[in-house]
Design an enzyme around this catalytic site. Structure first.
Site, PDB file in Angstrom:
ATOM      1  N   HIS A 164       1.668   4.398   6.923  1.00 23.42           N
ATOM      2  CA  HIS A 164       0.915   4.964   6.167  1.00 23.42           C
ATOM      3  C   HIS A 164       1.279   6.340   6.549  1.00 23.42           C
ATOM      4  O   HIS A 164      -0.091   7.202   7.164  1.00 23.42           O
ATOM      5  CB  HIS A 164      -0.914   5.322   6.338  1.00 23.42           C
ATOM      6  CG  HIS A 164      -0.931   3.398   5.911  1.00 23.42           C
ATOM      7  ND1 HIS A 164      -1.479   2.228   6.575  1.00 23.42           N
ATOM      8  CD2 HIS A 164      -0.856   2.888   4.786  1.00 23.42           C
ATOM      9  CE1 HIS A 164      -2.008   1.786   6.033  1.00 23.42           C
ATOM     10  NE2 HIS A 164      -1.352   0.900   5.034  1.00 23.42           N
ATOM     11  N   ASP A 210      -0.273   5.484  12.026  1.00 18.67           N
ATOM     12  CA  ASP A 210       0.060   4.039  12.792  1.00 18.67           C
ATOM     13  C   ASP A 210       1.093   3.705  12.278  1.00 18.67           C
ATOM     14  O   ASP A 210       1.012   3.017  12.207  1.00 18.67           O
ATOM     15  CB  ASP A 210      -1.652   3.301  11.780  1.00 18.67           C
ATOM     16  CG  ASP A 210      -1.447   3.742  10.180  1.00 18.67           C
ATOM     17  OD1 ASP A 210      -0.185   4.203   9.869  1.00 18.67           O
ATOM     18  OD2 ASP A 210      -1.922   2.994   9.319  1.00 18.67           O
ATOM     19  N   SER A 225       1.184  -1.234   0.145  1.00 16.76           N
ATOM     20  CA  SER A 225       0.087   0.285   0.018  1.00 16.76           C
ATOM     21  C   SER A 225       0.742   1.271  -0.066  1.00 16.76           C
ATOM     22  O   SER A 225       0.625   2.314  -0.302  1.00 16.76           O
ATOM     23  CB  SER A 225      -1.328   0.002   0.965  1.00 16.76           C
ATOM     24  OG  SER A 225      -0.435  -0.285   2.480  1.00 16.76           O
TER      25      SER A 225
END
Lengths: 215, 215, 215, 215, 215, 215, 215, 215
Positions: free
Chosen positions: C194, C191, C15
Site C-alpha cells: 500500500h 507493508d 485496493s
C-alpha cells in the site's frame, strides 16, 4: 396575500429547497422544512398571519434535476394533492455541464429541461388553486460567464411557462441581481449557488412579494 | 532543477498550502504535508529524483493573511533555517473584503500587504539559498470582477518583489488563466479558491516548471 | 498521447486502484476516483490537456483478486462500455498465500490467475479502442523473497498477455525497482504494497509514460 | 523462574511494548498493560503461577527511540524503583533512517544508540535485582536488506551490553528468525515490525524461556 | 499434539468464544478470531508449531445457548466440514435463570440442554477426526451457590458426553477452581463469567494441555 | 421524616453514589444527581413531600476510597456547609485488594479506613444537623467469601461509628441480605457491586426507612 | 430605520440570543450569529439594505442571568465599543425560581435584577449612539400563572428603564401575546421559552418594527 | 397488591411509557424497560416483593396515538397474551392539535379516540386477569388552557371506560394536580409532558397506590 386561507402549499426543488430537511418526517413540526427559504417563508407566515392556516410541505431533494422531479412527481406531488405548488428547478441541470463536463449522462440540455418542465406544469396546473414558478439562479454578476448565460436561458423557460400557464413568477435571479449592486457574490454564497441565510431571505422575500404578502 | 541537492524547502502560506496537514507533526512521514500542492510536489520529486534528497516542510495555516505570517515568522521560518523558502499569501487578505465586508478588522489593505510582505522578504532573503514567490489567485475569468481585480493588484506586488529580490516567480494566476480557456472555474473549485486535486496539480506544475524541473 | 480525445477510460483493480473512492458515486466530481494513482492520472490530464476530454472511471475494489473481477465483469466493465480499459490485478491473489497460508480457499494459483485473466482480456479486447495491462508488484528488492518471486511470475502472465492482445504494458514492478536503487522500500510503503502518495505517483507516471503522455 | 516472588517487573520500550496501553492508568487492572507481549507475559504468569505475585508495569511509548527513553528515565524508571527491569528499544532508531531518510533529526546513529543505552544500563543496574535486555528486531529474512543489516548491528549492541552487565538476554531477532524458516514475514507483521498476536506470542515466549519459566 | 497436521479446527460457543470477533470475516487474518481463548490458542500454535498448519475458525456468538447452536448448526458447523470441532456452551443456558428469573422463555433447562447437546454431538461425531468438549464454568468458589451448583450439573452433562462419544474433555471449571486457591474471582472476572486475558489464558492452556500440546 | 424541612442533604461516596452524575453541574436540575440511589431519593421526596424543600447534592466520585474522600473533604463537604450529610464509602477500599492484589498502593487497610473515616466524622459532626452513615456492601450470600468477610469488617466500622457519633445508620448490606433470600445476586448486579435500578431502589428504600420516611 | 448606517450593533443576552452561535468566532461569517432572532435580523437587513453596512455581533450566552452579564460586561460590551447595544435578559433570573426552587443560589430576585440592570444601562448609555431594551417573556397566556406573573414584573423593570434612559423598547412579551390569540403556546415553543423559528421571527419582527425598519 | 403472583404485566403507551427502552430487546435484563415510570414500577416491585414474580413488558413507542396502538395491537398485545395490561394513551392525540395545528392528518379527534380505545378495551378485556387504564395528562394548572381542557375530555373517556370495563383507574392527571399545589409545572417537565424522574415517580406511585401496593 394570494394564497388562500386553509391552503396547503407544496414546495418542490433541489438542494436550495431541501436545505437539510429531516427525513423521514418526524414527530416534531418544523424540522421537516429544512433551514432555507422554505422555513423562512413558513416562519414569516406564522409570525404575521397564523390565522390564515397556510400549511407548507417541503419536497426538495438535494442534487435533483428536472429529470429527478419527473421521476418522483406521482408520489411527491400528485398523491399529496396540494392546493398550491411552487417549483424551483434547473440549477443542477446547468451546473453539471460546468463542474462535471465529462459526465455527460448527468447533463440536462435546455430542450430536455423545457420539455419535461412544461409537461409537468401542463398536466398538473388544472388540479391546482395556484402555481408558483421560481427561476433557477446563479449569483454571478458577469452575464458573459458561460454558466450564468446558460442559467439565464433556463430561467427564460420558466419565465415563459409562467406566462403561458397563469403561474405566479418568482424571478430569483432578478432578486439576486438587485442585491449584487451592493455586495459581492462572496457575501451571499461562496460557490455562488448555496446561499447563506441572507441569500435564503432574498429568495423568501422575492417569493412573498410576488404573492402580495405584507409584513 | 534549480533547488540544490540535499536542501530543505520550507513552504509557507494559507489554507491552499496547509490543505489539512496533520498537527502536531506525527511519527509518520507524509501526513504532515497535507493533501494539496505541497504533497504533490513532494510526490513528484520523490518519484523522479529521490537521489536529490530535497526535504519539504509545510508551514501553511488555514485562514492566514500576511499579518498572521509576520506574527509567526520567527518560529515558523527563521528558527527552522531552511535552504529554500516559498511563500504564497494574499488570498485571505483580499477575500475577507468581499465575503465579510463589515468585519473591517479582518481586512488587509494593499498597502499593508505590500509593506509587510516586502519586510519579510527583505530581511529573510540573505539567509536563503533560494526564494520562490507565488502569486495569490482567484479562479475567475472575468477580470472586471472586483475580487479578481483586487487579487491581480496583490499579485502584482508579488511579481514586483520577485524581480527586486532575485526570487523565482510562480505566477499561479497565469497558470489558472491558461487552463480556464478550456474549462469553467466550477471544474476546478466551486468557490473559485479551494481547488480540487486537478487545481492543486496546476499549482504544483507551475511551481516545478518555474524551477526547471523535468518529469 | 495514445488515449483518443473524448474517450472514457475505465480502470479496474484492487485496493491500489480503489484507494478509498466514494461509493455510491455521489453528486460531486472527484471523490469517486479515490486518493491513489487513478486520481493522480486524472489530475495530471486535467492540468495539462483538459481539452482532450478524457473521462476516467475508477472501478477498483479493495481486497479483490482476479476471481472477484470475473464475478463483477459484466456489470462493472461490459455494461459501462468504456473506450479504453486498464487492469491491475494479482497482488491479493499472491498475498493471501503468504499472510494467510492456512486459508487456502482465498488463494488464487498461478494457473487459475492466468486462465481467468486471459479469458477476460480475450473476450473484452475486441470491444475496446485500447487496453492497458498493468503488472502487479511487490516493493521488495530481494528477488529471492518467495512473495517477490511469486509476484514476478504473476507479472509475467501480464507481460505475455500484453504482447498477445496488443495491450499497452505498464510494468509497475519495473518502475518501483528503478526507484529502489535510491530508496528503501520503507520510504514507499511500510507493508511493501500500500504505497504512499510518492508510490502512487510512481505508478501514475509509469502509466502515462507508457501512453506517450507529455507533461 | 528467575524473577523473584513478590517482585515488580517494569518493562520499557517503544510501540511494541506500548501496544495500546490505557493512559492515564485507570481503575481497572489490565488495560494499562496494552495488547502485546507485555499483557501475554502477565496473562501467562497469572494463569500458571499467581502465587508468585509478580507485578508488571508497562512503560512503553509508541515511536520512542533510546533518546526518548533517556529523557523520561528519571520519572518512568528510577522513581518507580522496580525490582526487575526489561528494555526493548532501537527499532525506531533504525526505522526512521529508512522511512524518513530526509528527516535526519529523527535518526539515532549506532554510536549514539550504544552510548545512551550503556549509560542507562550502567547507572541503573546496581539498583536492580535483575535486568532483561531485549534486542530490537526486523522480521525480514534477507540479511542483506540494509534495514535488517542495520538492525543486526543495533542488536549486537544489546547482546554485548547483556554480557557486560549480567543481564538476561532475550534475542527477539533470533526467535523470529527461527519461525521464519516456516512462515513468510507477512504471516507475522505486514510492515515487518508491528507483529500480530502470534508475533507477540513469539516475543513473550522468548522472554519467558530466557527466564526459565515453565508452562 | 493430538490435532493432526493440516487440520481445520472449528470452535463454537457463546460470548466467551466469540469475544469480539470481526463479522463479516474481513480480508485481514486474525481479527476474525476475537480477543479471547481462541486467539490465544491460535497464537500459541503459530508461535511454536506453524509447520503443523492447523487452521482455526471461530464460530462463537455472544449470548448463545445450546438452542441457538442447534438453530445454526447446519450453516455454521456441518457446511464448513471441519476436521476437528470444539464446543463450549451452557453458560447462558444457566445464567438467564438467575439474572432474568422472570424471563422464563430465555431459560434452557438441564434436560433440554442435555438432549440438544447430545443430539448435536451424536450426529456430528462420525464426520469428525476429533471432537473437544469444554465444560461451561462459573468463576465462583462457593459450591453451594445456586448458580455454581447449576453450572456444575450442566458441566456434568458435558463430562458424560465426552466419555460416551470419545471426545477430548476440557474441564474449564476445574482449571479455574485450581487457580481460585490462589486468587479471588474478582482477579479473573468481575462478573465471574467474562474473563480477562489471564482468565482466557487459563482456558487456552487447559485446552492445549488436554491435547498434549507442548510449549 | 427526620430530615428537617428546608435542609440541604449532601451525599458523598464512590461510584454507587456518583452513578453518572453530570460534571460540571449544568443549568438543568436533575442531571447533577446521577442515575442511582441519590436520584431515586430525590424523586421519592419530590413526589411525596415537595413542600418540605429538601435539597440534595450528589458528591460521589467513581473509584473513590476513604483516602480520596479525605483529600477533597474541605472543598466538597465543609465549604458547602450542608445541614445533613450522608457517607457511603469503603467498597473500593476492599475491592482493590481482590481484583488488583498486586497493586498494593491502591489498597486501604481496615485500620487506615477506620482511622480516616472516624477523623472525618468526628471533626464534621458538630457542624451538622444530622448525619447518615451507610455501610459498604457486597451482594454476595456466601459469608465465607473473603471479599464479603472483609466488607463485613469495614461495615462494622461504620456500624460502630454510627453509634458513637449519633448518626442514623443505613445498613445497606442488611438490606441486600434480606432480598438475597428471594433472588440470586446476578439479578441485582452482575459484578455484585454496581447494582441495577432495582438494587439502587433497595438502597434508596433502606435510606428512607431509616429516616422514618412514609410513602 | 433608526440604526445609523455604518454602525455596529452588539446584541447581548441569554440562550435566546445565543441560539447555538459558534465559539470561538471562526473564519466564516454568519456562524457566529447563531440560529435565532439575531441571525434573522442580520439576514433581513442584509436582504433589504446591505448598503447601510450595519454589523451585528452576537454576545448571548446560554443560561445567563443579569448577574452573568454584569460579570462579563467589561470584556463583552465595553471593550468592543459598539455604536448600538441591545439587551434581552431576565428569563433565567425568573425561570430558576420555578424549575429549581431549592437551588436558591441560582435565583435572582426582582430587586437584584432591577438594580444590576439599571447599573449596566446607566453607566453604558452615554457611550452609545442607541440602546435597545428587550423585555424577557414567557409564552404563556394565563397571566395568573406564577411564572408569567413574575416575568411580567421583570418586564416592567425593562419597560421603565427604557423610558428613563431613552432606549428603544422592544416588548417581546406583547408581541407573543398578540400571536397567542391565534395559536397555542405549543405551536411556538414546547417549553414556552425556547422558541422555534416562527417564534424567533416574532422577536426579530418586533425588534425591527420598533426601529422603524421597512421591508 | 392486586396483581397476582407470577403474572405478566404488559404496559403499552407513547413516549412517556417508552422513555428510551432498548430495541430490539437485548441480552441484558432492564434496558428493555426504559428510564421512566415503567422501570420505576419494576424496581419498586423488585426491591420489595421479588417473591411475587411479577414480570413487566414495556411496549410503549414514542409519538404513538391510539391509532398507532390499534395498528400494532395484534402483535404487541394479543400475541404476547399478558395476564395484566395497562394502557396510557392520548397525549399525542391531543398535542398535535396544538403544536401542529395545520397537520390535520396527525390529529385524533375525541370521537375517534373514544371509539378506537373502547374497541381495544372491549375485545381484549375478556382475555385478561386485570386491566389498568391510565389517563393522559397535561402538567398545567390552568384548566382554561385549551390543551388542558382537551386533555381533560380525553381523560374523561378513560375514566368512563374504566368504570364500564372493570378496570383499575390510574388518574395521572389528578396525581399531578395534587403535586402542582406545591410546585410549578416547570419543576416537573419543561414542556409540561415529558416529566423528569420526579414526575415519573408521581406516575409510578399513582399506579401502585391504585393497585393497593404497600411499600
Amino acid at each position: 396575500m394570494k394564497i388562500h386561507p386553509n391552503s396547503t402549499l407544496l414546495m418542490i426543488g433541489d438542494s436550495i429547497t431541501d436545505c437539510g430537511r429531516a427525513r423521514p418526517v418526524a414527530e416534531a413540526v418544523g424540522s421537516d422544512l429544512g433551514n432555507g427559504y422554505v422555513s423562512l417563508i413558513h416562519a414569516l407566515l406564522g409570525a404575521t398571519c397564523p390565522e390564515r392556516h397556510i400549511r407548507i410541505r417541503n419536497m426538495g431533494i438535494s442534487g435533483n434535476t428536472v429529470r429527478d422531479l419527473a421521476a418522483r412527481w406521482q408520489s411527491d406531488v400528485l398523491e399529496l394533492a396540494p392546493d398550491w405548488l411552487s417549483i424551483m428547478i434547473g440549477i443542477n441541470d446547468v451546473w453539471r455541464q460546468f463542474d462535471a463536463p465529462l459526465q455527460t449522462e448527468w447533463h440536462v440540455s435546455l430542450d430536455e429541461y423545457a420539455s419535461i418542465l412544461e409537461q409537468l406544469v401542463r398536466t398538473t396546473r388544472p388540479q391546482l388553486k395556484g402555481l408558483v414558478l421560481m427561476t433557477p439562479y446563479f449569483i454571478e454578476t458577469n452575464q458573459a460567464d458561460p454558466m450564468r448565460a446558460a442559467m439565464d436561458l433556463y430561467g427564460d423557460v420558466v419565465r415563459q411557462l409562467a406566462g403561458r400557464y397563469r403561474a405566479v413568477l418568482v424571478d430569483t435571479q432578478a432578486a439576486f441581481d438587485d442585491l449584487l449592486t451592493a455586495v459581492h457574490p462572496m457575501a451571499l454564497a461562496s460557490d455562488r449557488v448555496h446561499a447563506n441565510l441572507t441569500g435564503h431571505m432574498v429568495i423568501a422575500r422575492a417569493f412573498l412579494k410576488a404573492l402580495n404578502y405584507t409584513w
